[in-house]
Write a protein that holds these residues in place. Sequence first.
Motif, short mmCIF file in Angstrom:
data_model
loop_
_atom_site.label_atom_id
_atom_site.label_comp_id
_atom_site.label_asym_id
_atom_site.label_seq_id
_atom_site.Cartn_x
_atom_site.Cartn_y
_atom_site.Cartn_z
N SER A 25 0.81 -1.46 0.02
CA SER A 25 -0.31 -0.17 -0.08
C SER A 25 0.61 1.75 0.16
N ILE A 26 1.56 1.15 -0.35
CA ILE A 26 2.69 2.33 -1.10
C ILE A 26 2.65 3.15 -2.03
N THR A 27 1.92 4.33 -2.18
CA THR A 27 1.95 4.81 -3.27
C THR A 27 2.74 6.04 -3.54
N VAL A 28 2.94 5.86 -5.48
CA VAL A 28 3.81 6.57 -5.74
C VAL A 28 3.44 7.39 -7.22
N GLU A 29 3.68 8.47 -7.39
CA GLU A 29 3.96 9.01 -8.96
C GLU A 29 4.01 8.31 -9.59
N LEU A 30 3.26 7.29 -10.69
CA LEU A 30 3.80 6.87 -11.52
C LEU A 30 4.40 7.19 -13.05
N ARG A 31 5.26 7.14 -13.64
CA ARG A 31 5.68 7.26 -14.77
C ARG A 31 5.93 6.50 -15.86
N GLU A 32 4.79 6.63 -16.39
CA GLU A 32 5.01 4.82 -18.03
C GLU A 32 6.13 5.47 -18.60
N VAL A 33 7.00 5.00 -18.96
CA VAL A 33 8.21 5.07 -20.15
C VAL A 33 7.52 4.00 -21.30
N VAL A 34 7.94 4.66 -22.42
CA VAL A 34 8.20 4.23 -23.88
C VAL A 34 9.46 3.96 -23.70
N LEU A 35 10.26 2.74 -24.28
CA LEU A 35 11.35 2.55 -24.11
C LEU A 35 12.27 3.00 -25.51
N LYS A 36 11.91 3.13 -26.51
CA LYS A 36 12.10 3.88 -27.39
C LYS A 36 12.04 5.29 -27.56
N ASN A 37 11.20 5.41 -26.37
CA ASN A 37 11.57 7.45 -26.81
C ASN A 37 10.97 7.25 -25.02
N LYS A 38 12.57 7.72 -24.33
CA LYS A 38 12.62 7.46 -23.20
C LYS A 38 12.16 9.63 -23.05
N PRO A 39 11.75 9.86 -22.11
CA PRO A 39 11.32 10.88 -21.86
C PRO A 39 12.53 11.66 -20.64
N LYS A 40 13.00 12.76 -21.25
CA LYS A 40 14.40 13.55 -20.86
C LYS A 40 14.18 13.34 -19.56
N ALA A 41 13.48 13.97 -18.27
CA ALA A 41 13.62 13.77 -17.58
C ALA A 41 14.31 12.55 -16.87
N LEU A 42 14.16 11.37 -17.99
CA LEU A 42 14.72 9.95 -16.87
C LEU A 42 16.42 10.25 -17.15
N LEU A 43 16.41 10.78 -18.71
CA LEU A 43 17.52 10.46 -19.32
C LEU A 43 18.57 11.72 -18.40
N ASP A 44 18.32 12.57 -17.97
CA ASP A 44 19.01 13.13 -17.53
C ASP A 44 19.25 13.81 -16.02
N LEU A 45 18.97 11.79 -15.69
CA LEU A 45 19.33 11.92 -14.28
C LEU A 45 20.81 11.24 -14.56
N GLY A 46 21.35 10.80 -15.76
CA GLY A 46 22.60 10.00 -16.27
C GLY A 46 22.26 8.86 -15.59
N GLY A 47 24.11 8.11 -15.91
CA GLY A 47 23.87 7.04 -15.40
C GLY A 47 22.54 5.85 -16.64
N ARG A 48 22.28 4.47 -15.49
CA ARG A 48 21.31 3.56 -15.72
C ARG A 48 20.41 4.43 -16.42
N THR A 49 19.86 4.37 -17.83
CA THR A 49 18.07 4.43 -17.63
C THR A 49 17.72 3.47 -17.65
N THR A 50 17.68 2.66 -17.41
CA THR A 50 16.42 1.12 -17.18
C THR A 50 15.31 1.80 -16.26
N VAL A 51 14.30 0.63 -16.41
CA VAL A 51 13.31 0.80 -15.44
C VAL A 51 12.67 -0.52 -15.20
N PRO A 52 12.53 -0.94 -13.71
CA PRO A 52 11.83 0.35 -13.38
C PRO A 52 13.21 1.32 -12.34
N GLN A 53 13.27 2.32 -12.39
CA GLN A 53 13.81 3.63 -11.51
C GLN A 53 12.67 4.35 -10.53
#
Length: 219
Positions: A25-53
């Motif tokens: 029962s832990i609530t999170v903000e969900l950001r569904e990712v399209v693997l072929k078009n990863k969002p800039k916010a995920l890429l900007d984290l640097g390092g591994r951009t695999t999911v889940p993160q």
Amino acid sequence: MASILYSFRRCPYAIRARYTLLSLSITVELREVVLKNKPKALLDLGGRTTVPQLLVGNERYSESLDIIFWALSFSTNQALVSKLWPSNPNTRVKIMTWLSFNDHCFKPWLDRYKYADRYTEQSERYYREKGERFLRRLDARLANSPYLMGEHITIADIGIFPFVRQFAGVNREWFEQSRYAHLRAWLNAFVESESFQIVMKKFPAWEESQQVTYFPESS
């Protein structure tokens, strides 16, 4: 502010992370990712951009098992935590052994079986038979109890069933006719559950301009 989970609906690693979060029962903000078009916010984290993160304040969890263990430590439902991750050291070693075999031994054969057209060195049947070594172990264990550690679901079950589901889906007819009756019953109990339907609900690909999506959704 809710923690942020970058996820991909069908990824077995992401499925086991979401299933654990839902169970606790832990609530999170969900950001569904399209693997072929990863969002800039995920890429900007640097390092591994695999999911889940999972992003929790300034902390970042880039592996599904890290997310699972974070959830166990964060949850206030200690009764459930003690079932999912029993305190007995020997039981914990067994759980981690199952998970390690799944992630490091079974998963490579699963990938080759699922994408046999890419791994043309051997036949699809060859890869399936290699993966079956794990299925046999699971089926033998489940012949004696409903779950891998006994009478209760643990993170061993949650961490493995999405991968068995993917393996079964490569050739559903073969799996349904296979000798792994105990394994099928165990898998079906998960995939036919209400929890799994919640975990597998479809969400549109996340965009920065969209309204926040929470998982699990409030009822």
